[in-house]
Design an enzyme around this catalytic site. Structure first.
Site, PDB file in Angstrom:
ATOM      1  N   CYS A 173     -43.895  63.387 -56.262  1.00  0.00           N
ATOM      2  CA  CYS A 173     -43.121  63.975 -57.354  1.00  0.00           C
ATOM      3  C   CYS A 173     -43.964  64.033 -58.630  1.00  0.00           C
ATOM      4  CB  CYS A 173     -41.874  63.136 -57.618  1.00  0.00           C
ATOM      5  SG  CYS A 173     -40.836  62.898 -56.154  1.00  0.00           S
ATOM      6  N   ARG A 192     -38.871  66.800 -58.537  1.00  0.00           N
ATOM      7  CA  ARG A 192     -38.700  66.058 -57.291  1.00  0.00           C
ATOM      8  C   ARG A 192     -39.245  66.771 -56.064  1.00  0.00           C
ATOM      9  NH1 ARG A 192     -33.441  64.250 -53.707  1.00  0.00           N
ATOM     10  NH2 ARG A 192     -34.510  62.518 -52.655  1.00  0.00           N
ATOM     11  N   LEU A 193     -40.009  66.010 -55.260  1.00  0.00           N
ATOM     12  CA  LEU A 193     -40.329  66.378 -53.891  1.00  0.00           C
ATOM     13  C   LEU A 193     -39.488  65.465 -53.012  1.00  0.00           C
ATOM     14  CD1 LEU A 193     -42.078  67.970 -51.847  1.00  0.00           C
ATOM     15  CD2 LEU A 193     -43.713  66.070 -51.939  1.00  0.00           C
ATOM     16  N   ALA A 194     -38.476  65.995 -52.366  1.00  0.00           N
ATOM     17  CA  ALA A 194     -37.496  65.182 -51.642  1.00  0.00           C
ATOM     18  C   ALA A 194     -38.016  64.820 -50.257  1.00  0.00           C
ATOM     19  CB  ALA A 194     -36.179  65.941 -51.525  1.00  0.00           C
ATOM     20  N   ILE A 214     -37.146  61.212 -48.941  1.00  0.00           N
ATOM     21  CA  ILE A 214     -36.079  60.315 -48.502  1.00  0.00           C
ATOM     22  C   ILE A 214     -34.779  60.719 -49.200  1.00  0.00           C
ATOM     23  CG2 ILE A 214     -35.282  57.915 -48.388  1.00  0.00           C
ATOM     24  CD1 ILE A 214     -37.742  58.463 -46.683  1.00  0.00           C
ATOM     25  N   ASN A 270     -42.232  58.346 -59.203  1.00  0.00           N
ATOM     26  CA  ASN A 270     -43.006  59.100 -58.233  1.00  0.00           C
ATOM     27  C   ASN A 270     -43.513  58.108 -57.205  1.00  0.00           C
ATOM     28  OD1 ASN A 270     -44.774  60.809 -56.809  1.00  0.00           O
ATOM     29  ND2 ASN A 270     -46.440  60.411 -58.240  1.00  0.00           N
ATOM     30  N   GLY A 271     -43.084  58.247 -55.951  1.00  0.00           N
ATOM     31  CA  GLY A 271     -43.602  57.339 -54.951  1.00  0.00           C
ATOM     32  C   GLY A 271     -42.646  57.070 -53.820  1.00  0.00           C
ATOM     33  N   LEU A 317     -53.150  64.420 -40.816  1.00  0.00           N
ATOM     34  CA  LEU A 317     -54.394  65.160 -41.012  1.00  0.00           C
ATOM     35  C   LEU A 317     -55.435  64.617 -40.045  1.00  0.00           C
ATOM     36  CD1 LEU A 317     -54.524  65.298 -44.915  1.00  0.00           C
ATOM     37  CD2 LEU A 317     -53.269  66.749 -43.308  1.00  0.00           C
ATOM     38  N   VAL A 320     -58.712  71.644 -40.678  1.00  0.00           N
ATOM     39  CA  VAL A 320     -59.236  72.853 -41.302  1.00  0.00           C
ATOM     40  C   VAL A 320     -60.749  72.805 -41.283  1.00  0.00           C
ATOM     41  CG1 VAL A 320     -59.310  71.927 -43.652  1.00  0.00           C
ATOM     42  CG2 VAL A 320     -59.016  74.376 -43.303  1.00  0.00           C
ATOM     43  N   THR A 349     -68.727  65.335 -56.479  1.00  0.00           N
ATOM     44  CA  THR A 349     -68.351  65.006 -55.106  1.00  0.00           C
ATOM     45  C   THR A 349     -66.847  65.166 -54.878  1.00  0.00           C
ATOM     46  OG1 THR A 349     -68.130  62.646 -55.650  1.00  0.00           O
ATOM     47  CG2 THR A 349     -70.272  63.407 -54.862  1.00  0.00           C
ATOM     48  N   ARG A 370     -66.090  68.939 -54.478  1.00  0.00           N
ATOM     49  CA  ARG A 370     -66.530  69.394 -53.164  1.00  0.00           C
ATOM     50  C   ARG A 370     -65.510  69.000 -52.089  1.00  0.00           C
ATOM     51  NH1 ARG A 370     -72.672  66.997 -53.127  1.00  0.00           N
ATOM     52  NH2 ARG A 370     -73.606  68.326 -54.727  1.00  0.00           N
ATOM     53  N   GLY A 403     -56.350  59.494 -43.931  1.00  0.00           N
ATOM     54  CA  GLY A 403     -57.192  58.342 -43.630  1.00  0.00           C
ATOM     55  C   GLY A 403     -58.083  57.814 -44.732  1.00  0.00           C
TER      56      GLY A 403
END
Length: 582
Positions: A2, A50-52, A54, A75-76, A231, A267, A316, A319, A342
């Site tokens: 978020c 908000r990115l919902a 939960i 946010n978290g 990913l 990708v 870096t 990139r 990861g």
């Protein structure tokens, strides 16, 4: 992830000020496209994009306690929220959001509850009873956060620079593992693990304990009410994340909602080895695999957008961010909102090539400590912002607090790279998952050496570079802090200063000598490195002789010659990556 933005004590409670805060908050809308909210108490404003993930139906923010005297914008993700709710039997929760526990924990414990949270977070909590507030950031800095101060005495908080850089006299990165209290008017470190002192640990290596700790770190991150995936680059770190997630997904709430077959994403340039390796791992694990391709020109065209969203001019990081930025857009287009990634393994286990030169276990351990402490300026910043640019959340199990404690308590002698004993980089991690009866990965993937990108494509990118030798000659007078020493760095710096011209913004980006992504201290391990301060991995192990067939690009493109050279393996990107290596 978020987006949060707060303005506290600005001595202005007008509608015009509220409208201005809303306007600034909209600059973070890419982070949270699902809902936006704002709370005003006098001259204090808390806003949220908000990115919902939960409780999508009722978890809109800001969040409150029962009588709305405590207000929180967060946010978290709080992975132990269900356990924490059980410790608060006398409290009534307005939503099922994992972050709702924060307001109630504050009611019970005051400012001393933050170390109870198991998760990643940055939040602002306003106590309307006395207009005091606290601001906190997670242990490692996985969520991005900045703090600024206005001439009117106000304190500004934002998930990104673009939310506050025009309104503050001074601003800076909010330090990870800290809480800021308005009552004290200062920062206090709340995260004080044993490894932070950099004392040399002596716990013997136990592969079973290390493996269980990582499995716990992955499984707790399967907490989601929305479609998700992993990913997968085909390298060790992302492959282990995918393997453990795939093995433990069945029977979880996420599996009941979205199915027990994991989705994986990769990708790369057409024909790159990483695409091949990722496809092999996906087939082995039985994931639903999604492979995306892009061209060199796609990467060049995205650089301005990448720097605007990542908010750095570090070579870096830019990139490494470019392929992740492009990939995140593709993933979000499929309806996926959360991915496991990861990041962190190379810092914890000394996986970078330059660790071969560590003179002793003491230097090895101290370098890993320094690398972990700086993650919020590099890999965490990249992973958070490259995905958040498209409303996608990245979760990083290697940076789980408990897993870090286990891994950093091991005698570093076990982490040392010793070819004569057939111990390669990250040997103890590989060995922990080397199960003959129930293999986690194919043997050759489990022991696949960290690879570097070839130099052929990188050095032959563009002849018509718009950064001339004459311009570089004056770089020290134009950019007195972190003076660019190569044309690529100068090019990125010009773009960054176009978006963020303030001196405070410049100071949020670290500098100093580095070889193969080392800290300045590790440069001392090899005298030859001081004459070859190249951030890429080849500086430690030499230049590869082979390269992929070069792809055609626009002869008028204005991008430095080394843009693609190391993107992004050389800083340990365990996510799908731009693969140009031998």
């Amino acid at each position: 992830m978020c987006g949060i933005l707060a303005v506290l004590g600005c001595s202005d409670d007008s509608q015009a000020k509220r409208s201005h805060v809303l306007e600034l908050s909209r600059r973070l809308k890419h982070r949270g496209p699902d809902w936006s909210g704002i709370y005003q108490h006098g001259d204090c404003y808390l806003s949220h994009q908000r990115l919902a993930i939960i409780d999508p139906g009722s978890g809109d923010q800001p969040l409150y306690n029962e009588n709305k005297t405590i207000v929180v914008t967060v946010n978290g993700e709080i992975y132990n929220h269900e356990e924490l709710r059980k410790r608060l039997p006398n409290h009534k929760f307005r939503t099922k959001s994992d972050c709702n526990v924060i307001a109630h924990l504050y009611e019970e414990h005051g400012e001393n509850f933050i170390n109870m949270l198991d998760g990643v977070f940055s939040f602002v909590l306003l106590d309307t009873r006395d207009k005091s507030f606290i601001v906190a950031r997670d242990a490692i800095g996985i969520t991005s956060l900045y703090i600024g101060w206005g001439l009117d005495g106000s304190v500004w908080i934002s998930s990104e620079l673009k939310g506050l850089h025009n309104d503050c006299e001074h601003f800076e990165s909010f330090p990870p593992g800290h809480v800021y209290s308005s009552r004290a008017g200062s920062f206090r470190r709340w995260y004080t693990p044993p490894w932070f002192s950099e004392a040399i640990p002596s716990t013997p290596y136990n592969p079973v304990i290390l493996r269980r700790a990582f499995e716990n770190a992955v499984t707790k991150r399967l907490m989601t009410d929305v479609p998700f995936g992993v990913l997968l680059s085909g390298g060790l770190d992302s492959s282990l994340v995918a393997s453990v997630a795939s093995r433990h997904l069945a029977g979880t709430k996420a599996a009941r909602q979205w199915g027990s077959q994991l989705h994986s994403f990769c990708v790369g340039l057409e024909g790159s080895p990483d695409l091949v390796a990722a496809r092999e791992v996906a087939d082995y694990l039985g994931t639903v695999h999604h492979e995306f391709h892009f061209s060199v020109q796609d990467g060049i065209d995205a650089i301005d957008d990448v720097i605007y969203h990542i908010e750095t001019y570090d070579v870096t990081t830019i990139r490494a961010s470019t392929p992740m930025f492009l990939m995140s857009r593709k993933i979000k287009s499929l309806g996926v909102k959360m991915v496991l990634s990861g990041e962190g393994a190379d810092e914890i286990f000394g996986g970078y090539h330059y660790f071969h030169k560590a003179p002793n276990k003491e230097a090895f351990h101290q370098e890993t400590c320094h690398k972990i402490k700086a993650l919020h300026l590099y890999d965490c910043l990249r992973a958070n912002k490259a995905t958040s640019a498209w409303g996608l959340e990245a979760r990083v199990p290697f940076l789980d607090k408990e897993f870090i404690n286990v891994a950093m308590s091991i005698d570093p002698e076990w982490k040392m790279i010793k070819p004569e004993e057939k111990r390669m980089e990250k040997w103890i991690l590989r060995k922990a998952f080397d199960d003959e009866k129930q293999p986690y990965l194919p043997k050759h993937i489990l022991y696949r050496q960290k690879e570097q990108f070839s130099d052929g494509v990188g050095y032959s990118w563009i002849d018509g570079l718009k950064v001339t030798d004459k311009i570089m000659h004056n770089a020290q007078y134009i950019f007195t802090y972190n003076t660019p020493t190569i044309k690529e760095a100068y090019y990125y710096r010009m773009i960054f200063e176009k978006f963020f011209p303030q001196n405070s913004a410049t100071l949020t980006v670290p500098g100093g000598p580095s070889v193969a992504c080392s800290t300045a201290k590790a440069v001392e391990w090899d005298q030859a490195w001081s004459n070859n301060l190249d951030p890429s991995g080849r500086a430690a192990l030499g230049v590869h002789n082979s390269a992929y067939e070069r792809q055609p690009i626009d002869s008028k493109a204005t991008i430095p010659a080394k843009f693609i050279d190391d993107m992004p393996r050389m800083i340990g990107v365990p996510t799908p990556e731009l693969a140009i290596k031998s």
